[in-house]
Design an enzyme around this catalytic site. Structure first.
Site: not given
Ligand code: ADP
Length: 326
Positions: A14, A75, A106, A129, A131, A133, A174-175
């Site tokens: 995000g 993503r 996260d 982020t 959030d 968090d 806020g997820r």
């Molecule tokens: P944020 O970073 O905002 O929390 P996401 O949860 O969508 O956003 O994660 C962003 C990207 O990070 C995902 O699309 C993926 O490419 C990578 N990612 C997230 N979790 C994993 C994981 N367990 N293993 C490998 N890559 C991950």
């Protein structure tokens, strides 16, 4: 002395206001330290598909004030597979990139931790982020801007809400974390905040109705953190209709406008300090750490701590909100 001569930066997941200020800081502090700096577009996707460009100081001119991210974000499912990450590593080797700075939330830092461990690659994370968090840091890049946006929106909604006798549920992002809802409620003088951290323990809606809304008020504004645990603003409005008929309920979902806009001074300064600290960490041969801020001091938080732990809500804030909304 660090063996790192060349670094890559990416923004992932995000987007958050202040990511550009962070990209600028990492690039400039990196070049200042004599490193080659590469911008990687569209997060981990750009790593796999080789969307990489060497950055000069000019690539990051005139961006500190801009929301979003000039590197774009994405993503990327492929990065969650060992094959995808191998492909990403091969691309890094081809460019001679020795270390990475990952700006994201996260999920992005979880990916960074796995990637770093798999290939013994130095990676430093920046908490980007809205959030707030991530554990181990008082605040994250983008949070202050989003909070200010929420406050401005609630101020506007209040103008219309006070013209009628209404109960307004305003849903904020806020997820599964209540920081935006709770602090947004305090900043905008709202009646209450319904947040996942508390919803798991008590039925906050029932409490709210039981204690009654202040009689002298002709409208009530309640901030709700978007989450399946709270039920979101729509879920709560539906419950009021079914369980507590007689209230004139309205819902407003602030949505993506919370991610946009020019970052506040606070977020620009935070991103600039964290970006500079990321270069210090790389030159110090630190790896698998997220840059955090605690009591206005830069701290280095191991990825495992930042990701695995739930950041607790400050109970004093809950109590302040409760006392001030009588
Ligand atoms: P944020 O970073 O905002 O929390 P996401 O949860 O969508 O956003 O994660 C962003 C990207 O990070 C995902 O699309 C993926 O490419 C990578 N990612 C997230 N979790 C994993 C994981 N367990 N293993 C490998 N890559 C991950």
């Amino acid at each position: 002395m660090s063996h790192v001569k060349s670094i890559g930066i990416l923004t992932s997941g995000g987007d958050a206001p202040g990511m550009n200020a962070a990209i600028r800081a990492v690039t400039r502090a990196g070049i200042y330290a004599g490193l080659k700096v590469f911008g990687i577009y569209r997060g981990y996707r750009g790593l796999i598909y080789d969307e990489i460009e060497e950055f000069s100081t000019q690539n990051v001119s005139n961006i500190i004030q801009r929301g979003g991210t000039i590197l774009k974000t994405a993503r990327c499912k492929e990065f969650q597979t060992p094959e995808g990450r191998q492909c990403a590593y091969d691309v890094l080797r081809r460019h001679g990139i020795d270390a990475l700075v990952v700006i994201g939330g996260d999920g992005s830092l979880t990916g960074a931790r796995i990637f770093a461990n798999e290939f013994q690659l130095p990676i430093v994370g920046l908490p980007g982020t809205i959030d707030n968090d991530l554990y181990g840091t008082d605040t994250t890049i983008g949070y202050d801007t989003a909070l200010n946006t929420i406050m401005e929106c609630v101020d506007k909604i209040r103008d219309t809400a006070t013209s009628h006798e209404r109960l307004f549920f305003i849903e904020v992002m806020g997820r599964d974390a209540g920081f935006l809802a709770l602090n947004g409620a305090i900043a905008s003088g709202a009646e209450a905040a319904i947040i996942p951290e508390i919803s798991t323990q008590v039925d906050q809606l029932a409490e709210l109705i039981k204690h009654g809304f202040r009689k002298s008020k002709n409208s009530s504004i309640v901030l709700v953190a978007e989450s399946p645990i709270t039920g979101g603003a729509m879920g709560l409005a539906q419950r009021v209709e079914e369980e507590y008929p007689g209230y004139d309920v309205r819902v407003s979902i602030l949505g993506h406008l919370q991610r946009g806009g020019s970052p506040t001074a606070h977020d620009r300064i935070l991103a600039s300090r964290m970006g500079s600290a990321a270069i210090d960490a790389i030159l110090d041969d630190q790896r698998n750490v997220m840059i955090g801020i605690k009591n206005d001091e830069i701290v280095y938080v191991p990825f495992t701590k930042a990701i695995k732990n739930d950041k607790p809500i400050n109970q004093e804030l809950m109590s302040t909100l409760r006392r001030l909304s009588i």
